[in-house]
Design a protein around this motif. Structure first.
Motif, PDB file in Angstrom:
ATOM      1  N   ILE A   1      -1.898  -9.739  14.782  1.00 25.45           N
ATOM      2  CA  ILE A   1      -2.647 -11.016  14.809  1.00 25.45           C
ATOM      3  C   ILE A   1      -3.647 -11.010  13.648  1.00 25.45           C
ATOM      4  N   PHE A   2      -3.706 -12.157  12.961  1.00 18.79           N
ATOM      5  CA  PHE A   2      -4.670 -12.284  11.861  1.00 18.79           C
ATOM      6  C   PHE A   2      -6.006 -12.780  12.416  1.00 18.79           C
ATOM      7  N   HIS A   3      -7.069 -12.088  12.038  1.00 19.00           N
ATOM      8  CA  HIS A   3      -8.418 -12.498  12.438  1.00 19.00           C
ATOM      9  C   HIS A   3      -9.087 -13.051  11.183  1.00 19.00           C
ATOM     10  N   VAL A   4      -9.367 -14.334  11.220  1.00 13.15           N
ATOM     11  CA  VAL A   4      -9.878 -15.018  10.026  1.00 13.15           C
ATOM     12  C   VAL A   4     -11.360 -15.310  10.240  1.00 13.15           C
ATOM     13  N   ARG A   5     -12.198 -14.717   9.372  1.00  9.48           N
ATOM     14  CA  ARG A   5     -13.647 -14.953   9.497  1.00  9.48           C
ATOM     15  C   ARG A   5     -14.066 -15.947   8.416  1.00  9.48           C
ATOM     16  N   THR A   6     -14.733 -17.003   8.823  1.00 10.23           N
ATOM     17  CA  THR A   6     -15.163 -18.030   7.874  1.00 10.23           C
ATOM     18  C   THR A   6     -16.697 -18.105   7.841  1.00 10.23           C
ATOM     19  N   SER A   7     -17.195 -19.001   6.987  1.00 12.78           N
ATOM     20  CA  SER A   7     -18.642 -19.203   6.899  1.00 12.78           C
ATOM     21  C   SER A   7     -19.195 -19.837   8.177  1.00 12.78           C
ATOM     22  N   LYS A   8     -18.302 -20.354   9.040  1.00 13.51           N
ATOM     23  CA  LYS A   8     -18.790 -21.034  10.247  1.00 13.51           C
ATOM     24  C   LYS A   8     -18.252 -20.452  11.543  1.00 13.51           C
ATOM     25  N   GLY A   9     -17.256 -19.589  11.476  1.00 12.87           N
ATOM     26  CA  GLY A   9     -16.705 -19.090  12.743  1.00 12.87           C
ATOM     27  C   GLY A   9     -15.553 -18.123  12.557  1.00 12.87           C
ATOM     28  N   GLN A  10     -14.755 -17.972  13.613  1.00 11.77           N
ATOM     29  CA  GLN A  10     -13.630 -17.024  13.644  1.00 11.77           C
ATOM     30  C   GLN A  10     -12.399 -17.749  14.154  1.00 11.77           C
ATOM     31  N   TYR A  11     -11.245 -17.378  13.637  1.00 17.94           N
ATOM     32  CA  TYR A  11      -9.967 -17.936  14.117  1.00 17.94           C
ATOM     33  C   TYR A  11      -8.975 -16.793  14.262  1.00 17.94           C
ATOM     34  N   GLN A  12      -8.035 -16.978  15.186  1.00 17.11           N
ATOM     35  CA  GLN A  12      -6.941 -16.014  15.309  1.00 17.11           C
ATOM     36  C   GLN A  12      -5.631 -16.773  15.119  1.00 17.11           C
ATOM     37  N   ALA A  13      -4.719 -16.153  14.380  1.00 21.20           N
ATOM     38  CA  ALA A  13      -3.439 -16.821  14.132  1.00 21.20           C
ATOM     39  C   ALA A  13      -2.330 -15.796  13.980  1.00 21.20           C
ATOM     40  N   ASN A  14      -1.121 -16.240  14.313  1.00 19.57           N
ATOM     41  CA  ASN A  14       0.050 -15.367  14.148  1.00 19.57           C
ATOM     42  C   ASN A  14       0.508 -15.315  12.688  1.00 19.57           C
ATOM     43  N   HIS A  15       0.236 -16.383  11.951  1.00 21.78           N
ATOM     44  CA  HIS A  15       0.629 -16.445  10.541  1.00 21.78           C
ATOM     45  C   HIS A  15      -0.527 -17.001   9.724  1.00 21.78           C
ATOM     46  N   VAL A  16      -0.575 -16.610   8.465  1.00 21.24           N
ATOM     47  CA  VAL A  16      -1.590 -17.167   7.549  1.00 21.24           C
ATOM     48  C   VAL A  16      -0.878 -17.649   6.292  1.00 21.24           C
ATOM     49  N   ILE A  17      -1.266 -18.834   5.831  1.00 26.31           N
ATOM     50  CA  ILE A  17      -0.772 -19.337   4.537  1.00 26.31           C
ATOM     51  C   ILE A  17      -1.971 -19.404   3.584  1.00 26.31           C
ATOM     52  N   VAL A  18      -1.826 -18.769   2.443  1.00 23.37           N
ATOM     53  CA  VAL A  18      -2.896 -18.808   1.430  1.00 23.37           C
ATOM     54  C   VAL A  18      -2.510 -19.854   0.392  1.00 23.37           C
ATOM     55  N   ALA A  19      -3.310 -20.917   0.316  1.00 17.46           N
ATOM     56  CA  ALA A  19      -3.039 -22.003  -0.644  1.00 17.46           C
ATOM     57  C   ALA A  19      -4.347 -22.313  -1.370  1.00 17.46           C
ATOM     58  N   THR A  20      -4.908 -21.271  -1.982  1.00 11.32           N
ATOM     59  CA  THR A  20      -6.270 -21.389  -2.524  1.00 11.32           C
ATOM     60  C   THR A  20      -6.317 -21.803  -3.995  1.00 11.32           C
ATOM     61  N   GLY A  21      -5.155 -22.052  -4.622  1.00 14.76           N
ATOM     62  CA  GLY A  21      -5.171 -22.589  -5.985  1.00 14.76           C
ATOM     63  C   GLY A  21      -5.784 -21.624  -6.988  1.00 14.76           C
ATOM     64  N   PHE A  22      -6.252 -22.211  -8.108  1.00 15.14           N
ATOM     65  CA  PHE A  22      -6.835 -21.324  -9.141  1.00 15.14           C
ATOM     66  C   PHE A  22      -8.042 -21.957  -9.839  1.00 15.14           C
TER      67      PHE A  22
END
Ligand SMILES: Cc1cc2nc3c(=O)[nH]c(=O)nc-3n(C[C@H](O)[C@H](O)[C@H](O)COP(=O)(O)OP(=O)(O)OC[C@H]3O[C@@H](n4cnc5c(N)ncnc54)[C@H](O)[C@@H]3O)c2cc1C
Length: 327
Positions: A106-127
């Motif tokens: 499980i992916f644990h995603v920590r952000t500037s405002k909270g936490q999320y858990q997900a089975n998959h993560v897509i990185v679309a952060t551009g350049f």
């Protein structure tokens, strides 16, 4: 939100396309965007015109109607914003992803405002967040910018534009047309071959007429309060009067972020992230790349036109895996 099927990092055109596709296919998801909707586009120059015609920027065949064949930045903002609002996409704005850790699949995603858990993560952060620096003395002066917005600011000023690609050439022409005295500093022998076909003759003619000065085979050596030092391939140095520097020498992906996620990156100058081109899955299982981030330092390779397809490829792969897990 509980355990999500997908956490999408980046709310640019491609992150939005991924969210829309996930929603259509009944997967739970969140798009996490550190700025406003399509933040990169929002920060493009005010008068920017895409090189693509509007139908090539469409997501999911939703019609993109623009005044001219090639839309302006503001029209693209309207288009992508309407996709988000009319489809009620689950997007969290002004929420930056700081860290992603994988534990027990499980992916644990920590952000500037909270936490999320997900089975998959897509990185679309551009350049578009990290400019290629000139790495010269004076680059940190307030008169130097790596982003260009509006030519009005530069009217009546001596502006040096560094670079030879679309961003630099657009800025040089616009500033000159609004009354700036423009000097172009070009590292190579000519104006970039990828400059929009209808803009390239314009800049070449202005240079030939002597209205815009161009120094070829030249780089910036140092930036001072009122001047700029330029050096050429023979090592000869010239000092010119200068009020502003627009260092438009391109941008690069956040490689540190990709490495933090465990994505392998080639050691050569291309710095290509590792992923399967059939599925967009990286060397980290269930972690995907989408959009222009895929090109590493080859930032001209991917754009909206040819990367919008990633959304469907990734969601299809996730559905396929889910199907195999729970037939
Ligand atoms: C001047 C210019 C003109 C262009 N013209 C065209 C064109 O005509 N046609 C074309 O097809 N392409 C064009 N491109 C390329 C394309 O428009 C962009 O690269 C496009 O924005 C790519 O979409 P993306 O979703 O992959 O990345 P982006 O639009 O860059 O989206 C990435 C998003 O991720 C967010 N983000 C980054 N890090 C984090 C984090 N840690 N947490 C949360 N959010 C984060 C950013 O804020 C951003 O909104 C152009 C690019 C530029 C610079």
């Amino acid at each position: 939100m509980g355990l999500l099927d997908i956490a999408i990092i980046g709310g640019g055109p491609i992150g939005i396309a991924c969210g829309l596709e996930a929603q259509k296919k009944g997967l739970s998801y969140v798009i996490l965007e550190k700025g406003p909707i399509v933040n990169s586009l929002f920060n493009y120059p005010a008068n920017m015109q895409f090189f693509s015609s509007s139908e090539r920027l469409e997501i999911d065949d939703i019609p993109f109607i623009s005044k001219e064949a090639k839309p302006k930045r503001d029209e693209a903002l309207e288009y992508y914003r309407r996709i988000v609002t009319s489809n009620k996409l689950n997007i969290q704005l002004f929420e930056k992803v700081l860290e992603v850790q994988k534990a027990n699949d499980i992916f644990h995603v920590r952000t500037s405002k909270g936490q999320y858990q997900a089975n998959h993560v897509i990185v679309a952060t551009g350049f578009y967040d990290i400019p290629n620096l000139l790495n010269v003395p004076g680059e940190d002066l307030p008169k130097v910018s790596h982003y260009y917005d509006n030519p009005h600011y530069y009217a009546g000023q001596k502006v040096a534009v560094v670079g030879a690609s679309n961003s630099a050439i657009d800025a040089a022409l616009e500033c000159w047309r609004k009354g700036a005295e423009v000097t172009l500093i070009i590292r190579g022998t000519e104006v970039g071959q990828r400059v929009k076909y209808w803009v390239r003759p314009d800049i070449i003619n202005r240079i030939e007429e002597g209205r815009i000065t161009a120094f070829y085979n030249s780089t910036v050596k140092a930036i001072h309060e009122d001047t700029l030092e330029i050096t050429n391939e023979k090592g000869e140095t010239k000092t010119i009067p200068n009020d502003f520097v627009l260092a438009l020498t391109g941008y690069k992906p956040n490689f540190q972020f990709l490495e933090m996620l465990g994505i392998h990156i080639t050691k050569d100058e291309k710095r290509l992230p590792e992923y399967d081109p059939e599925t967009m899955e990286t060397n980290v299982e269930n972690l995907y790349l989408a959009g222009v981030i895929c090109g590493g330092m080859e930032t001209h390779k991917w754009f909206i036109e040819n990367s919008r397809i990633h959304a469907k490829m990734i969601v299809a792969h996730i559905l396929d895996k889910n199907q195999k897990r729970h037939p």
